[in-house]
Design an enzyme around this catalytic site. Structure first.
Site, PDB file in Angstrom:
ATOM      1  N   CYS A   9       3.411  -5.082   6.795  1.00  0.00           N
ATOM      2  CA  CYS A   9       2.966  -4.491   5.352  1.00  0.00           C
ATOM      3  C   CYS A   9       4.068  -3.874   4.698  1.00  0.00           C
ATOM      4  CB  CYS A   9       1.624  -3.543   5.449  1.00  0.00           C
ATOM      5  SG  CYS A   9       0.045  -4.074   5.898  1.00  0.00           S
TER       6      CYS A   9
ATOM      7  N   HIS B 155       0.852  -1.270   0.048  1.00  0.00           N
ATOM      8  CA  HIS B 155       0.033  -0.093  -0.114  1.00  0.00           C
ATOM      9  C   HIS B 155       0.925   1.277  -0.092  1.00  0.00           C
ATOM     10  CE1 HIS B 155       0.798   0.679   4.433  1.00  0.00           C
ATOM     11  NE2 HIS B 155       0.682  -0.608   4.598  1.00  0.00           N
TER      12      HIS B 155
END
Length: 197
Positions: free
Chosen positions: A168, A152
């Protein structure tokens, strides 16, 4: 003997604060009214630094290789060539590796901290809407399998190139905007500590 302190350093500091404030105000005036905080930080840090590189021809095109060792994400777009994007990688206690796939894609994803994140920092908001300038997910997200991990964007571009995430893979917003349309749902993603550069 009486020693008097010079007021000159204080006056210089005040002048520099005034110059800095004026610079920030003038810089903000150059950004369109519809711009977000991310746009302003991008202006300051000039985020996004992808490049096309040679890559081992043993890897099939149309897959993602994430190298935590290189702190790079590689999109293999043709045999023997990849687009290299700088990333932020997980901190030591959040490290992982494996093969998965893109299970979902989202424009301006909302963000909900995990219970572990809330235990570490109870002051975190319980939810941040998509498109908010302080959303840690940035402007795009690629969901990885059934896990809580994502590739992301970020609201903290200065963290790219460091080991700070909770698992992440963070990218500059400019770079995730470039990657997002290239990657269909179902794309193979290999996450490794192997170095390629």
């Amino acid at each position: 003997m009486r020693i008097e302190r010079s007021r000159q350093p204080v006056q210089i500091a005040k002048r520099w604060r005034a110059v800095l404030a004026a610079t920030i105000i003038m810089s903000a005036a150059l950004i369109p009214a519809t711009a977000s905080a991310q746009d302003f930080f991008s202006f300051l840090w000039d985020g996004g630094s992808r490049s096309v590189i040679g890559f081992s021809p043993k890897y099939e095109p149309r897959q993602i290789i994430v190298s935590f060792g290189d702190k790079k994400l590689y999109w293999i777009h043709t045999r023997g060539e990849a687009i290299s994007y700088p990333i932020a990688v997980p901190r030591e206690q959040s490290r992982w590796q494996g093969v998965t796939s893109v299970s979902n894609k989202q424009v301006n994803p909302s963000w909900t901290p995990t219970p572990t994140m809330l235990a570490e920092n109870p002051r975190l908001p319980r939810w941040v809407p998509g498109g908010h300038p302080m959303n840690p997910m940035g402007v795009r997200a690629l969901y990885l399998g059934a896990s809580a991990y994502r590739i992301h964007g970020t609201d903290a571009p200065w963290t790219i190139g460091t080991a700070v995430s909770k698992g992440c893979i963070r990218m500059y917003n400019e770079d995730v905007l470039d990657l997002y349309p290239r990657v269909p749902v179902g794309t193979k993603v290999t996450v490794t500590w192997q170095r390629f550069s």
